[in-house]
Design an enzyme around this catalytic site. Structure first.
Site, mmCIF file in Angstrom:
data_model
loop_
_atom_site.group_PDB
_atom_site.id
_atom_site.type_symbol
_atom_site.label_atom_id
_atom_site.label_comp_id
_atom_site.label_asym_id
_atom_site.label_seq_id
_atom_site.Cartn_x
_atom_site.Cartn_y
_atom_site.Cartn_z
ATOM 1 C CB SER A 1 6.898 78.082 -8.399
ATOM 2 O OG SER A 1 6.271 77.469 -7.299
ATOM 3 C CG HIS B 1 7.353 72.790 -8.935
ATOM 4 N ND1 HIS B 1 6.684 72.574 -7.760
ATOM 5 C CD2 HIS B 1 7.560 74.140 -8.979
ATOM 6 C CE1 HIS B 1 6.497 73.735 -7.132
ATOM 7 N NE2 HIS B 1 7.015 74.701 -7.863
ATOM 8 C CG HIS C 1 6.734 67.067 -0.828
ATOM 9 N ND1 HIS C 1 7.503 67.909 -0.081
ATOM 10 C CD2 HIS C 1 5.945 67.861 -1.605
ATOM 11 C CE1 HIS C 1 7.184 69.160 -0.378
ATOM 12 N NE2 HIS C 1 6.243 69.163 -1.302
ATOM 13 N NE ARG D 1 0.102 70.964 -0.763
ATOM 14 C CZ ARG D 1 1.112 71.190 -1.578
ATOM 15 N NH1 ARG D 1 1.224 72.367 -2.183
ATOM 16 N NH2 ARG D 1 2.041 70.270 -1.802
ATOM 17 C CG ASP E 1 0.855 68.221 -8.221
ATOM 18 O OD1 ASP E 1 0.100 69.211 -8.295
ATOM 19 O OD2 ASP E 1 2.092 68.322 -8.107
HETATM 20 C C1 LIG Z 1 8.683 65.250 -5.572
HETATM 21 C C2 LIG Z 1 10.018 64.595 -5.887
HETATM 22 C C3 LIG Z 1 10.676 65.333 -7.076
HETATM 23 C C4 LIG Z 1 10.928 64.725 -4.668
HETATM 24 O O1 LIG Z 1 12.196 64.306 -5.030
HETATM 25 P P1 LIG Z 1 13.316 63.909 -3.974
HETATM 26 O O2 LIG Z 1 13.306 64.860 -2.821
HETATM 27 O O3 LIG Z 1 14.597 63.742 -4.711
HETATM 28 O O4 LIG Z 1 12.744 62.514 -3.444
HETATM 29 P P2 LIG Z 1 13.523 61.340 -2.673
HETATM 30 O O5 LIG Z 1 14.671 61.861 -1.875
HETATM 31 O O6 LIG Z 1 12.488 60.530 -1.989
HETATM 32 O O7 LIG Z 1 14.136 60.503 -3.902
HETATM 33 C C5 LIG Z 1 14.908 59.337 -3.663
HETATM 34 C C6 LIG Z 1 14.727 58.389 -4.831
HETATM 35 O O8 LIG Z 1 13.331 57.966 -4.863
HETATM 36 C C7 LIG Z 1 12.804 58.223 -6.133
HETATM 37 N N1 LIG Z 1 11.401 58.646 -6.036
HETATM 38 C C8 LIG Z 1 10.892 59.656 -5.297
HETATM 39 N N2 LIG Z 1 9.564 59.789 -5.540
HETATM 40 C C9 LIG Z 1 9.254 58.824 -6.447
HETATM 41 C C10 LIG Z 1 8.053 58.479 -7.118
HETATM 42 N N3 LIG Z 1 6.915 59.158 -6.929
HETATM 43 N N4 LIG Z 1 8.084 57.472 -7.987
HETATM 44 C C11 LIG Z 1 9.242 56.771 -8.208
HETATM 45 N N5 LIG Z 1 10.417 57.072 -7.620
HETATM 46 C C12 LIG Z 1 10.421 58.091 -6.758
HETATM 47 C C13 LIG Z 1 13.636 59.379 -6.668
HETATM 48 O O9 LIG Z 1 13.507 59.484 -8.098
HETATM 49 C C14 LIG Z 1 15.012 58.999 -6.203
HETATM 50 O O10 LIG Z 1 15.501 57.971 -7.046
HETATM 51 P P3 LIG Z 1 17.060 57.894 -7.493
HETATM 52 O O11 LIG Z 1 17.824 57.851 -6.193
HETATM 53 O O12 LIG Z 1 17.132 56.659 -8.292
HETATM 54 O O13 LIG Z 1 17.327 59.144 -8.270
HETATM 55 C C15 LIG Z 1 9.826 63.091 -6.216
HETATM 56 O O14 LIG Z 1 9.197 62.454 -5.121
HETATM 57 C C16 LIG Z 1 9.062 62.856 -7.491
HETATM 58 O O15 LIG Z 1 9.659 62.848 -8.579
HETATM 59 N N6 LIG Z 1 7.688 62.656 -7.403
HETATM 60 C C17 LIG Z 1 6.855 62.490 -8.561
HETATM 61 C C18 LIG Z 1 6.565 63.828 -9.207
HETATM 62 C C19 LIG Z 1 5.616 64.652 -8.362
HETATM 63 O O16 LIG Z 1 4.587 64.189 -7.907
HETATM 64 N N7 LIG Z 1 5.930 65.940 -8.216
HETATM 65 C C20 LIG Z 1 5.106 66.885 -7.484
HETATM 66 C C21 LIG Z 1 5.723 67.299 -6.202
HETATM 67 S S1 LIG Z 1 4.644 68.315 -5.239
#
Ligand SMILES: CC(C)(COP(=O)(O)OP(=O)(O)OC[C@H]1O[C@@H](n2cnc3c(N)ncnc32)[C@H](O)[C@@H]1OP(=O)(O)O)[C@@H](O)C(=O)NCCC(=O)NCCS
Length: 441
Positions: A241, A271, A318, A327, A373
């Site tokens: 955002s 997000h 994250h 937070r 969140d």
């Molecule tokens: C926030 C987020 C998008 C960060 O993504 P990122 O920087 O790519 O995270 P990572 O580098 O740790 O990801 C590596 C792997 O772990 C997985 N992973 C990360 N967080 C995960 C979670 N909460 N549940 C399951 N798998 C997860 C990713 O999907 C990725 O899998 P892949 O290699 O099979 O595609 C991710 O942690 C996520 O999807 N979280 C859940 C949604 C969420 O809470 N969003 C709010 C963020 S403030």
């Protein structure tokens, strides 16, 4: 000019000179290297932006102008008899760079009250949408309808000197922030309370008035709104955002257009939509096991089921943070103080015990800890706000404080249009064979 605008101008003129000198003396210094993997994997870890309002440390979490959330809770002015910081104070801090006095915060409150009038055509535009439209879609459509009020757009059409861009962006940002609570509350009452709207109370602070217009008079809820609006406001510049608002603003799109673009990004499930996903996920878990408070074992089984279906566990992980999000902790403290026996809040805490070891055991999740969140929805449900599809709108109202104060800085510092270089996989293959060049190589 108003006193806040004067202070902002003085501060940004000074920083502008500092930056000029920095670029002149050190502009050729290298601050990092970029790997091919980073280019393919979401530009993670590439430093490529300046955002003055806050800085995220992977271990320590967010700091706004150097202050952590607990420090802000101690130092920022509060509402009368309140103990949570007023978001007006955080906005002042992000914009001006100094901690505000109580008088400064009262001044921001009264400026926003004066500027809070929402023209009728905005409500008519919202009303043109089917009532079941997602609240984030209604929110973005309303912001776009409000763009008719942009001073920046009008002045630009008349032929504005580029030295004055910051001034019009400042005014648009103040107007937009002032009007968002009324718009958000209107959408909430329209969708969930049969269209029975509540008029603003000119004696309340910005977040307190939002609570009032949504129909929540409990002092605890007003305090929660003040905390919520403070902690969701900014998370440095690279998140979807903030980056989107900055990027779109760099084309000299006005603050309404830029903020609406940022909000479309906030509406994504990875997000800002994650806060609604968390509560939805817990409700589905409860339904499946037929109990209000699932045991640790039941949570663990449900987490494993979620993962086996190829889904993410919402509220965990994250892109930058590598510890429990401060937070999350601030909201946990609020929960312990105001609702220690609440079943949903206790479930959130039990999930906090159960999820990290499971995510850790996958070996690929870089951060198994909860983010903001994971907690926010349960606190809202406690006060009766069960309509989880609306939660991201609250996040968006708060996020305006960070991304719009940042946009004021972007224009005051004269940042140019953003235009990174992209490449194709064909070019990468040629480059690996020694037959092509990647820029900067
Ligand atoms: C926030 C987020 C998008 C960060 O993504 P990122 O920087 O790519 O995270 P990572 O580098 O740790 O990801 C590596 C792997 O772990 C997985 N992973 C990360 N967080 C995960 C979670 N909460 N549940 C399951 N798998 C997860 C990713 O999907 C990725 O899998 P892949 O290699 O099979 O595609 C991710 O942690 C996520 O999807 N979280 C859940 C949604 C969420 O809470 N969003 C709010 C963020 S403030």
């Amino acid at each position: 000019m108003g006193i806040i605008k004067d202070r902002f101008k003085a501060k940004s003129d000074q920083i502008g000179l500092d930056i000029k000198a920095l670029i002149k003396d050190h502009g050729n210094k290298k601050i990092g290297e970029v790997t091919l993997a980073q280019v393919y994997q979401g530009m993670r870890g590439i430093t490529g932006l300046v955002s003055e309002t806050s800085l995220l440390d992977a271990q320590d979490g967010i700091r706004f102008r150097g202050y952590s959330i607990p420090e802000l809770q101690a130092k920022l002015p509060k509402a009368p008899n309140g103990s949570e910081p007023l978001p007006e104070g955080l906005f002042y801090l992000m914009l001006v760079g100094d901690l505000p006095s109580e008088e400064d915060v009262n001044h921001v409150t009264s400026v926003w009250q004066r500027r809070s009038h929402v023209p009728n055509h905005v409500f008519a535009t919202i009303e043109a949408l089917p009532v079941n439209t997602h609240p984030m879609t209604q929110f973005v459509v309303a912001i776009m309808a409000l763009q008719t009020e942009s001073q920046f757009q009008k002045n630009y059409a008349k032929g504005m000197n580029k030295k004055d861009y910051w001034d019009a962006v400042f005014d648009d940002s103040m107007d937009l922030i002032a009007r968002l609570p009324r718009i958000a509350a209107y959408i909430y009452r329209r969708k969930y309370k049969g269209g029975e709207h509540i008029q603003p109370n000119g004696l309340l602070d910005w977040a307190g008035n939002l609570a009032h217009m949504m129909g929540y008079e409990d002092e605890g809820f007003k305090e929660l709104m003040r905390l919520y609006m403070t902690i969701h406001a900014d998370h440095e510049g690279g998140n979807v955002s903030a980056h989107t608002t900055h990027l779109v603003g760099s084309a000299l799109s006005d603050p309404y257009l830029s903020f609406a673009a940022g909000m479309n990004g906030l509406a994504g499930p990875l997000h800002g939509l994650a806060n609604q996903e968390v509560v939805k996920w817990i409700y589905e878990l409860r339904e499946q096991i037929g109990a209000e408070v699932p045991s640790k074992q039941q949570i663990e089984e449900y987490v494993k089921k979620t993962l086996s279906e190829g889904k993410v566990v919402p509220g965990y992980g994250h892109a930058v943070l590598r510890k429990t999000d401060p937070r999350f902790t601030a909201q946990m403290e609020f929960g312990k103080k105001h609702m220690a026996d609440d079943p949903l809040v206790n479930t959130v805490w039990n999930i906090y015990d159960a999820v990290p070891p499971i995510l850790q055991s996958l070996g690929k999740v870089k951060n198994p800890w909860p983010n903001v969140d994971a907690h926010s929805g349960a606190l809202l449900v406690h006060y009766g706000m069960v309509e989880y599809e609306f939660y991201t709108v609250l996040f968006g109202v708060s996020r305006a404080l960070g991304v719009l104060s940042s946009l004021c800085w972007d224009r005051a510092l004269g940042f140019p249009i953003e235009r990174p270089k992209s490449i194709t996989t064909d070019l990468v293959k040629l480059w690996l064979e020694g037959k092509g060049e990647i820029w900067g190589d």
